[in-house]
Design a protein around this motif. Structure first.
Motif, PDB file in Angstrom:
ATOM      1  N   GLU A  50      -1.623   5.723  -2.837  1.00  0.00           N
ATOM      2  CA  GLU A  50      -2.181   5.096  -1.498  1.00  0.00           C
ATOM      3  C   GLU A  50      -2.515   6.104  -0.379  1.00  0.00           C
ATOM      4  OE1 GLU A  50      -0.604   0.734  -2.070  1.00  0.00           O
ATOM      5  OE2 GLU A  50       0.418   1.789  -0.387  1.00  0.00           O
ATOM      6  N   SER A 212       3.222   5.385  -1.790  1.00  0.00           N
ATOM      7  CA  SER A 212       2.691   4.231  -1.236  1.00  0.00           C
ATOM      8  C   SER A 212       2.423   4.679   0.243  1.00  0.00           C
ATOM      9  CB  SER A 212       3.678   3.168  -1.512  1.00  0.00           C
ATOM     10  OG  SER A 212       4.947   3.224  -0.697  1.00  0.00           O
ATOM     11  N   SER A 213       1.856   3.561   0.845  1.00  0.00           N
ATOM     12  CA  SER A 213       1.508   3.884   2.312  1.00  0.00           C
ATOM     13  C   SER A 213       2.816   3.785   3.167  1.00  0.00           C
ATOM     14  CB  SER A 213       0.754   2.768   2.860  1.00  0.00           C
ATOM     15  OG  SER A 213      -0.655   2.570   2.047  1.00  0.00           O
TER      16      SER A 213
END
Ligand code: TLP
Length: 341
Positions: A50, A212-213
């Motif tokens: 992400e 991931s974000s």
């Protein structure tokens, strides 16, 4: 000088220097450096994650991953010759407050069953397992490519036990090129990845961490705490973009040069190649050639060749962007000369 000490020694070429000169910059702590933002977007897309973050070094990237994933008092599982364990000055203990549990691997790959057995249970006396780290390619195993299936199996063990996986992919692009496997495939079996722009990819500075974000939001904060928020750092991200756009395919030259060099060295009496030379690293056992590692390194230096000792009786040769095919022949001739003398 023919510098085979590491692939960290390469200098930025003209394209990179031009890109540095022309880089559009802004304050990256405010998220306003367009060149850094472009590099991070490119890296996240390449890895299929992400988000990504530009960090100062591979060590900083690995340490930030530890800080995001772990709590003090936990334990981290990794291979017994892992860079994080051997060469990061115990930073994981110093910063994250964790202890490390090592597992002897084969060619850098840990046996998934042994990883599973090493995961801690619910016992008040024991630490919790906070993280599993994999290294690919594996430096101490001579740039060995850790097979994708091995990573997948370890990832499954990790997920069954709700443990994150971090990949020290300092040389992940070497693994990808050598195994003809898209880098995304390796990244699939990880929660966070670190790769270096400043090794075979030839940029002067920097690494990427991706995940991931949420992971990157925390990582950004840790990078700031560690003093790694670097303002108009687009001048350093710009060669990183060139590295990703133009220098991935050329890693195959380093691999071919390493193969030729290994063949040449293997033919010299008294030398034994210790590794399978999957990528750009050659480990040479010199115990039967009558020279100590220090003497070997010193004498080669007198012949304008730089190498490094890499364990008892072992010399590491690392091919890189600054080494051409002709250099390989020169090195073999000179090594033969000092071994025979
Ligand atoms: N490796 C260096 C030395 O530190 C040994 C080298 O010359 O090979 N992970 C791996 C697998 C590495 O090989 C390295 C550097 C790092 C992390 C750290 O990267 P940097 O040097 O950027 O902090």
């Amino acid at each position: 000088m023919i510098d085979l000490r590491s692939d960290t020694v390469t200098k930025p070429d003209e394209r990179m220097r031009k890109a540095m000169y022309e880089a559009e910059v802004g304050d990256d702590v405010y998220g306003e450096d367009p060149t850094v933002n472009k590099l991070e977007e490119m890296a996240a897309a390449l890895l299929g994650k992400e988000d990504a973050l530009f960090v100062t070094s591979g060590t900083q990237g690995n340490q930030i991953a530890g800080l995001v994933h772990c709590l003090p008092g936990q334990e981290v599982i990794m291979e017994s010759q892992a860079h994080i364990f051997l060469y990061e000055a115990a930073a994981l203990s110093a910063f994250s407050g964790v202890q490390i549990k090592t597992i002897d691997g084969e060619n850098g790959a840990m046996n998934p069953a042994e990883v599973e057995a090493a995961v801690r249970g619910e016992d008040i006396h024991q630490p919790e397992t906070g993280l599993i780290c994999i290294e690919n390619t594996h430096n101490k195993a001579g740039g060995a490519v850790v097979p994708l299936e091995n990573m997948e199996a370890i990832y499954q063990v990790a997920k069954q036990n709700d443990i994150p996986v971090h990949l020290d992919g300092a040389r992940l692009f070497n693994a990808s090129v050598a195994s003809k496997t898209p880098i995304k495939e390796f990244a699939k079996y990880t929660d966070s990845v670190q790769f270096c722009l400043s090794k075979g990819l030839g940029a002067p500075v920097g690494s990427i961490i991706a995940g991931s974000s949420e992971f990157i939001t925390h990582a950004r904060k840790w990078r700031k705490r560690l003093g790694g928020g670097l303002r108009q750092v687009g001048v350093l991200a710009a060669p990183g973009i060139i590295a990703l756009e133009e220098n991935i395919v050329r890693l195959q030259n380093d691999h071919a040069n390493a193969k030729h060099l290994a063949e040449g060295l293997q033919a010299i009496e008294g030398l034994t190649i210790k590794n399978s030379v999957d990528t750009n690293i050659i480990l040479v056992d010199i115990s039967n050639c009558g020279l100590s590692t220090d003497a070997f390194v010193h004498q080669l230096k007198n012949h304008d060749i730089l190498t490094g000792a890499f364990g008892p009786n072992t010399i590491r040769f690392v091919t890189n962007n600054g080494i051409c095919e002709e250099d390989i022949g020169t090195v073999v001739v000179k090594v033969k000369k000092i071994v025979k003398a």
